[in-house]
Motif scaffolding. Structure first.
Motif, mmCIF file in Angstrom:
data_model
loop_
_atom_site.group_PDB
_atom_site.id
_atom_site.type_symbol
_atom_site.label_atom_id
_atom_site.label_comp_id
_atom_site.label_asym_id
_atom_site.label_seq_id
_atom_site.Cartn_x
_atom_site.Cartn_y
_atom_site.Cartn_z
ATOM 1 N N ASN A 39 -7.267 8.538 3.057
ATOM 2 C CA ASN A 39 -5.972 8.575 3.740
ATOM 3 C C ASN A 39 -5.358 9.970 3.645
ATOM 4 O O ASN A 39 -4.429 10.288 4.374
ATOM 5 C CB ASN A 39 -4.988 7.575 3.136
ATOM 6 C CG ASN A 39 -5.114 6.216 3.775
ATOM 7 O OD1 ASN A 39 -5.485 6.097 4.926
ATOM 8 N ND2 ASN A 39 -4.784 5.197 3.021
ATOM 9 N N ASP B 238 -6.939 -2.263 -4.786
ATOM 10 C CA ASP B 238 -6.469 -0.985 -5.325
ATOM 11 C C ASP B 238 -7.276 0.199 -4.804
ATOM 12 O O ASP B 238 -6.804 1.325 -4.819
ATOM 13 C CB ASP B 238 -6.543 -0.988 -6.852
ATOM 14 C CG ASP B 238 -5.566 -1.949 -7.486
ATOM 15 O OD1 ASP B 238 -4.611 -2.368 -6.792
ATOM 16 O OD2 ASP B 238 -5.757 -2.275 -8.664
ATOM 17 N N ARG B 239 -8.481 -0.061 -4.370
ATOM 18 C CA ARG B 239 -9.362 1.017 -3.924
ATOM 19 C C ARG B 239 -9.412 1.164 -2.401
ATOM 20 O O ARG B 239 -10.285 1.813 -1.868
ATOM 21 C CB ARG B 239 -10.772 0.789 -4.470
ATOM 22 C CG ARG B 239 -10.814 0.870 -5.988
ATOM 23 C CD ARG B 239 -12.188 0.599 -6.514
ATOM 24 N NE ARG B 239 -12.227 0.764 -7.960
ATOM 25 C CZ ARG B 239 -13.279 0.508 -8.707
ATOM 26 N NH1 ARG B 239 -14.388 0.077 -8.150
ATOM 27 N NH2 ARG B 239 -13.240 0.687 -9.992
ATOM 28 N N LYS B 240 -8.447 0.583 -1.714
ATOM 29 C CA LYS B 240 -8.428 0.638 -0.257
ATOM 30 C C LYS B 240 -8.456 2.094 0.210
ATOM 31 O O LYS B 240 -7.690 2.922 -0.269
ATOM 32 C CB LYS B 240 -7.185 -0.063 0.286
ATOM 33 C CG LYS B 240 -7.183 -0.203 1.793
ATOM 34 C CD LYS B 240 -6.037 -1.061 2.273
ATOM 35 C CE LYS B 240 -6.132 -1.275 3.760
ATOM 36 N NZ LYS B 240 -5.101 -2.165 4.257
ATOM 37 N N TYR B 241 -9.340 2.377 1.142
ATOM 38 C CA TYR B 241 -9.552 3.708 1.727
ATOM 39 C C TYR B 241 -10.071 4.736 0.732
ATOM 40 O O TYR B 241 -10.028 5.923 0.987
ATOM 41 C CB TYR B 241 -8.296 4.234 2.426
ATOM 42 C CG TYR B 241 -7.792 3.306 3.486
ATOM 43 C CD1 TYR B 241 -8.590 2.928 4.557
ATOM 44 C CD2 TYR B 241 -6.509 2.774 3.413
ATOM 45 C CE1 TYR B 241 -8.131 2.047 5.521
ATOM 46 C CE2 TYR B 241 -6.042 1.902 4.383
ATOM 47 C CZ TYR B 241 -6.864 1.539 5.434
ATOM 48 O OH TYR B 241 -6.406 0.681 6.377
ATOM 49 N N LYS B 242 -10.571 4.275 -0.385
ATOM 50 C CA LYS B 242 -11.139 5.193 -1.375
ATOM 51 C C LYS B 242 -12.653 5.252 -1.171
ATOM 52 O O LYS B 242 -13.296 4.262 -0.860
ATOM 53 C CB LYS B 242 -10.825 4.735 -2.788
ATOM 54 C CG LYS B 242 -9.352 4.625 -3.086
ATOM 55 C CD LYS B 242 -8.809 5.889 -3.677
ATOM 56 C CE LYS B 242 -7.321 5.846 -3.818
ATOM 57 N NZ LYS B 242 -6.822 5.540 -5.110
ATOM 58 N N PHE C 160 -14.047 1.457 0.269
ATOM 59 C CA PHE C 160 -13.430 0.163 0.015
ATOM 60 C C PHE C 160 -12.379 -0.112 1.084
ATOM 61 O O PHE C 160 -11.697 0.785 1.556
ATOM 62 C CB PHE C 160 -12.800 0.148 -1.377
ATOM 63 C CG PHE C 160 -13.826 0.249 -2.464
ATOM 64 C CD1 PHE C 160 -14.358 -0.893 -3.030
ATOM 65 C CD2 PHE C 160 -14.282 1.478 -2.900
ATOM 66 C CE1 PHE C 160 -15.315 -0.808 -4.023
ATOM 67 C CE2 PHE C 160 -15.240 1.573 -3.894
ATOM 68 C CZ PHE C 160 -15.762 0.423 -4.448
ATOM 69 N N HIS C 161 -12.248 -1.378 1.465
ATOM 70 C CA HIS C 161 -11.356 -1.749 2.552
ATOM 71 C C HIS C 161 -10.154 -2.582 2.119
ATOM 72 O O HIS C 161 -9.325 -2.929 2.936
ATOM 73 C CB HIS C 161 -12.138 -2.501 3.641
ATOM 74 C CG HIS C 161 -13.194 -1.663 4.252
ATOM 75 N ND1 HIS C 161 -12.929 -0.662 5.158
ATOM 76 C CD2 HIS C 161 -14.534 -1.643 4.067
ATOM 77 C CE1 HIS C 161 -14.057 -0.073 5.520
ATOM 78 N NE2 HIS C 161 -15.041 -0.650 4.864
ATOM 79 N N ASN C 162 -10.075 -2.923 0.831
ATOM 80 C CA ASN C 162 -8.915 -3.681 0.364
ATOM 81 C C ASN C 162 -8.721 -3.477 -1.136
ATOM 82 O O ASN C 162 -9.520 -2.831 -1.784
ATOM 83 C CB ASN C 162 -9.051 -5.174 0.697
ATOM 84 C CG ASN C 162 -10.341 -5.768 0.192
ATOM 85 O OD1 ASN C 162 -10.820 -5.392 -0.861
ATOM 86 N ND2 ASN C 162 -10.907 -6.697 0.928
ATOM 87 N N ASP D 160 -9.576 9.848 -1.663
ATOM 88 C CA ASP D 160 -8.693 8.972 -0.902
ATOM 89 C C ASP D 160 -8.726 9.449 0.547
ATOM 90 O O ASP D 160 -8.142 10.482 0.883
ATOM 91 C CB ASP D 160 -7.275 9.053 -1.460
ATOM 92 C CG ASP D 160 -6.316 8.102 -0.763
ATOM 93 O OD1 ASP D 160 -6.631 7.619 0.354
ATOM 94 O OD2 ASP D 160 -5.235 7.851 -1.322
#
Length: 78
Positions: free
Chosen positions: A48, A6-10, A2-4, A46
């Motif tokens: 990140n 709550d799930r960004k970088y998930k 995902f790129h945006n 994640d």
């Protein structure tokens, strides 16, 4: 991935509930959760976090082993 939101970088990995692959994911990543549709189980990473990225690398190597024992492929309906 995902790129945006709550799930960004998930990154999600899907397993059939009760399968050998779900058990493997729980040992590698931690508890799986029901998918949004509640039709399969999901492990979230994640990307990140370096440790989660390393877990993903280890899981990818093992994917062929689980192809017929619970790995949910995107085109499959469960």
């Amino acid at each position: 991935m995902f790129h945006n939101g709550d799930r960004k970088y998930k990154f999600s990995i899907n397993a059939i509930e009760g399968s050998e692959f779900e058990s493997y994911l729980e040992k590698k990543v931690g508890p799986t959760v029901k998918s949004d549709s509640e039709k399969y189980k999901v492990a979230w990473l994640d990307l990140n976090k370096e440790t989660d990225f390393e877990k993903l690398e280890a899981i990818v190597v093992k994917l062929p082993k689980f192809e017929n024992t619970g790995l949910r492929k995107l085109y499959e309906q469960h």
